[in-house]
Design a protein around this motif. Structure first.
Motif, mmCIF file in Angstrom:
data_model
loop_
_atom_site.group_PDB
_atom_site.id
_atom_site.type_symbol
_atom_site.label_atom_id
_atom_site.label_comp_id
_atom_site.label_asym_id
_atom_site.label_seq_id
_atom_site.Cartn_x
_atom_site.Cartn_y
_atom_site.Cartn_z
ATOM 1 N N THR A 150 44.148 46.449 28.120
ATOM 2 C CA THR A 150 43.103 47.398 27.456
ATOM 3 C C THR A 150 41.930 46.774 27.946
ATOM 4 O OG1 THR A 150 43.172 46.007 25.707
ATOM 5 C CG2 THR A 150 44.913 47.792 25.812
ATOM 6 N N ARG A 151 41.946 45.680 28.436
ATOM 7 C CA ARG A 151 40.439 44.887 28.847
ATOM 8 C C ARG A 151 39.833 45.432 30.189
ATOM 9 N NH1 ARG A 151 39.163 40.466 26.608
ATOM 10 N NH2 ARG A 151 38.341 39.311 28.755
ATOM 11 N N LEU B 85 38.001 51.071 36.609
ATOM 12 C CA LEU B 85 37.211 50.333 37.567
ATOM 13 C C LEU B 85 37.930 48.911 37.857
ATOM 14 C CD1 LEU B 85 34.933 50.071 39.648
ATOM 15 C CD2 LEU B 85 33.485 49.446 37.740
ATOM 16 N N THR B 86 37.909 48.233 36.810
ATOM 17 C CA THR B 86 38.426 46.722 37.104
ATOM 18 C C THR B 86 38.750 46.358 35.441
ATOM 19 O OG1 THR B 86 37.758 44.722 38.106
ATOM 20 C CG2 THR B 86 35.854 45.733 36.680
ATOM 21 N N HIS B 87 39.435 45.028 35.536
ATOM 22 C CA HIS B 87 39.669 44.408 34.413
ATOM 23 C C HIS B 87 38.676 43.319 34.023
ATOM 24 C CE1 HIS B 87 43.294 47.047 35.086
ATOM 25 N NE2 HIS B 87 43.610 46.548 33.899
ATOM 26 N N PRO C 214 37.757 39.496 33.430
ATOM 27 C CA PRO C 214 38.568 38.021 33.509
ATOM 28 C C PRO C 214 39.005 37.689 32.101
ATOM 29 C CG PRO C 214 36.437 38.063 34.670
ATOM 30 C CD PRO C 214 36.368 39.325 34.210
ATOM 31 N N MET C 215 40.245 36.974 32.114
ATOM 32 C CA MET C 215 40.760 36.785 30.742
ATOM 33 C C MET C 215 39.660 35.652 29.830
ATOM 34 S SD MET C 215 43.713 37.737 30.793
ATOM 35 C CE MET C 215 44.509 37.076 29.799
ATOM 36 N N GLU C 216 38.981 35.059 30.297
ATOM 37 C CA GLU C 216 37.985 34.197 29.475
ATOM 38 C C GLU C 216 36.676 35.037 29.233
ATOM 39 O OE1 GLU C 216 38.818 31.519 33.222
ATOM 40 O OE2 GLU C 216 39.205 33.794 32.770
ATOM 41 N N ALA C 217 36.397 36.066 29.803
ATOM 42 C CA ALA C 217 35.318 36.991 29.592
ATOM 43 C C ALA C 217 35.292 37.627 28.026
ATOM 44 C CB ALA C 217 35.137 37.651 30.531
#
Length: 491
Positions: free
Chosen positions: A204-205, A220-222, A224-227
């Motif tokens: 969902t990110r 468009l894109t995912h 980053p996990m830390e963002a």
């Protein structure tokens, strides 16, 4: 005329440039401490050498050449118009003159011949749908490539509306415009940083863009996990998306990780975090810098401002805001940065950040009932300030327009349907404004300072608040948002 249509009195805090712009374009420019006489079409201008050296590559090279000409007290410029040179001088001295078509052509000629970078930037700032074709054609004729490319991008963004005007241009100029990528409306919801135990939520990110042909949102894109985009600073500079700071967890722990997304290469990279961790702040990009304005840290509202130099990758402190502010409305107009600082309950001050002097200058003050809780958007030389409707009616939005040129406020007639915050995400492209919420994406046309509904498309398929912006991006290979799987309108 309705009361809402009446123009308010000019602000007592208008900038001195406003008065300068009312002067005649004749050759009676105020003399400075000067030691060079410049003759153009028989007219003699007495000009400070330092002013010419700062603003013109031609004069800078002349003064540094060591040749006899650099020691002369008078220079005779051939092939230029006196009015074009007068305009260049005004811009080099910090003024922002409004130009008609004839003056634009003469200014472009002077900017090209004398390599006046401030004048090129001023012409770019002054480009609009009324003069863009003229500026584009003239810039091409004089080989002013920076202006030529910048105006071509502007025309590409408004190509549908300008097609009839553009078709009279030479074929090679039309082909260049059509070779460029138009700006696309992009949005991302608020997400905190994601841990390994939360990988199930990673799908969902997503950052999504509006496919205007299909009138729907696509991935468009995912992130980053830390963002984190929750209470973060989000902005676009040079077609790159920056996500700075934000919070994680219920205790609003400040996030250190900062990221940059390159829309062309479809890649993410990390950048240094600000010296002062912050969240709920405003992030604005201008020139080679990002500006992190105000915000909070450990639930304390701050007035500090930091700027990030993109070319060096270094954060440094700039001048503090006049008073602490969190989540302050910011906007750019004419390549100038403006921020709204409100004084509960009815007063909003608009300040401009002046990079040359590193100071915040009071531009104007708006006194309106419930003037807090607003956002701001810039179009041409106007600032549009949106605020809640009467009696805390969050489904309606009142709007006021401030002209940077005249220094006047105009109350926009009627009201605008806010529909759960849609207008508080206004993004300007050409003469259009894009707003969005979960229900609908609405495009307004700006005509005579009024916003008129132009096109309605599907809403952004996520709940909660969001960040919106423009990017120029390749669309090949992008997939539609999974409306039936993710946080959908059917939920």
């Amino acid at each position: 005329m309705d009361a809402a249509d009446k123009v308010m009195e000019p602000s007592s805090c208008s900038r001195p440039e406003v008065e300068a712009e009312k002067r005649d374009y004749g050759l009676t420019l105020p003399a400075q401490t000067a030691n060079l006489r410049v003759t153009v079409e028989g007219n003699v201008f007495t000009v400070d050498r330092a002013t010419l050296a700062r603003g013109s590559e031609y004069f800078r090279a002349l003064f540094r050449s060591g040749m006899r000409d650099c020691q002369q007290e008078e220079v005779d410029l051939k092939g230029l118009s006196a009015r074009g040179f007068a305009i260049a001088l005004r811009v080099m001295r910090g003024e922002r003159p409004v130009l008609n078509d004839n003056e634009i052509e003469e200014a472009v000629e002077c900017a090209a011949f004398l390599q006046v970078e401030p004048l090129v930037k001023h012409l770019l700032d002054a480009v609009n749908s009324d003069n863009c074709v003229l500026v584009y054609h003239t810039a091409a004729a004089y080989g002013l490539l920076e202006l030529y490319h910048g105006v071509a991008l502007f025309i590409r963004d408004m190509y549908h509306d300008l097609r009839e005007d553009v078709k009279y241009l030479p074929e090679d100029l039309i082909e260049y415009v059509e070779s460029l990528t138009p700006s696309t409306f992009v949005a991302v919801g608020t997400h905190t940083s994601c841990t390994e135990s939360e990988l199930c939520h990673a799908a969902t990110r997503t950052i999504c863009y509006l496919d205007e042909d299909e009138e729907d949102w696509k991935v468009l894109t995912h992130l980053p996990m830390e963002a984190s985009t929750s209470m973060a600073g989000v902005t676009v500079l040079d077609n790159k998306l920056y996500v700075v700071g934000g919070v994680s967890g219920v205790h609003k722990q400040a996030v250190e990780s900062c990221f940059c997304y390159d829309a062309v290469t479809d890649t993410w990279s990390k950048l240094a975090s600000p010296q002062q961790l912050r969240y709920n702040f405003s992030l604005v990009g201008q020139g080679d810098h990002l500006y992190a304005i105000g915000g909070e840290c450990e639930r304390r509202v701050m007035s500090s401002v930091e700027m990030y130099c993109v070319s060096t990758g270094v954060w440094s402190f700039a001048s503090h805001l006049p008073r602490p502010a969190a989540g302050a409305a910011c906007a750019k107009a004419m390549s100038r940065i403006f921020v709204c600082l409100w004084k509960p309950m009815e007063t909003t001050d608009i300040y401009e950040y002046v990079p040359g002097t590193d100071e915040w200058a009071l531009v104007t003050t708006l006194i309106r009932h419930q003037s807090y809780g607003h956002c701001m958007a810039g179009h041409r030389d106007n600032l549009y300030v949106m605020r809640n409707g009467p009696s805390d009616d969050f489904l309606r939005c009142m709007m006021d327009c401030y002209s940077l040129t005249s220094g006047q406020w105009t109350a926009m007639p009627g009201h605008y349907t806010n529909s759960k915050g849609a207008l508080f995400t206004a993004v300007v492209r050409g003469d259009s404004v894009f707003t969005v919420n979960r229900t609908m994406t609405l495009e307004y046309a700006i005509e005579d300072k009024k916003w008129k509904p132009k096109n309605q498309m599907r809403g952004f398929p996520r709940s909660g608040s969001m960040w919106t912006f423009l990017l120029r991006l390749p669309r090949a290979g992008k997939q539609p948002v999974a409306h039936d799987v993710l946080d959908t309108q059917k939920a």
